[in-house]
Design a protein around this motif. Sequence first.
Motif, mmCIF file in Angstrom:
data_model
loop_
_atom_site.group_PDB
_atom_site.id
_atom_site.type_symbol
_atom_site.label_atom_id
_atom_site.label_comp_id
_atom_site.label_asym_id
_atom_site.label_seq_id
_atom_site.Cartn_x
_atom_site.Cartn_y
_atom_site.Cartn_z
ATOM 1 N N ASP A 1 -3.085 -4.164 -5.894
ATOM 2 C CA ASP A 1 -2.901 -4.097 -4.439
ATOM 3 C C ASP A 1 -1.469 -4.490 -4.092
ATOM 4 O O ASP A 1 -1.050 -5.614 -4.347
ATOM 5 N N TRP B 1 -2.329 -13.097 0.529
ATOM 6 C CA TRP B 1 -1.877 -12.042 1.419
ATOM 7 C C TRP B 1 -1.202 -12.718 2.604
ATOM 8 O O TRP B 1 -1.717 -13.693 3.141
ATOM 9 N N TYR C 1 -10.420 -7.922 -2.813
ATOM 10 C CA TYR C 1 -9.808 -7.687 -4.106
ATOM 11 C C TYR C 1 -10.908 -7.523 -5.143
ATOM 12 O O TYR C 1 -12.046 -7.912 -4.925
#
Length: 155
Positions: A93, A134, A150
């Motif tokens: 990601d 994040w 995730y």
Amino acid sequence: MTIARWLCALATLTAPSVAIAQQAMRLDTRMFVERVTTDINGRERRVLSNADRIAPGDQLVFVVHWRNEGSNPAKGFAITKAVPRGARVDASDPGMDVSVDGGAHWGRLDQFWLPTPLGGVRRAGPEDVTHVRWTLPRSALPGESGRLSYRAVAR
């Protein structure tokens, strides 16, 4: 990893937590197992089920719900979660930073090197990730909420 350890980790993850008191950001994390089944027509279906039974190789999905319960916008807020022991994170990601040292240093997985027992170094791998993070790209207004996720594989 034994089921008892996974259940302890699950209990810790699913308990709501308040990140930083001044910003009153509420975090709630849920863990699921992704199961692949075949429907009556022979097509593959991916289903998320409760993580009550986990075996090595299971595909895990962690969903982090966040909500600004404060009266002020949360600016530059970073959502940080510890990775359960025994989970190998998919760090692909681009919006997610990882740490391999308990949160002391952050970046992309390919930026980290770890010492080896014989005095050399090796590139860090998904099994070395201890925390994920994040940073919200904009201010989270009071009452605003969102969801991040995730993936990982049970070892």
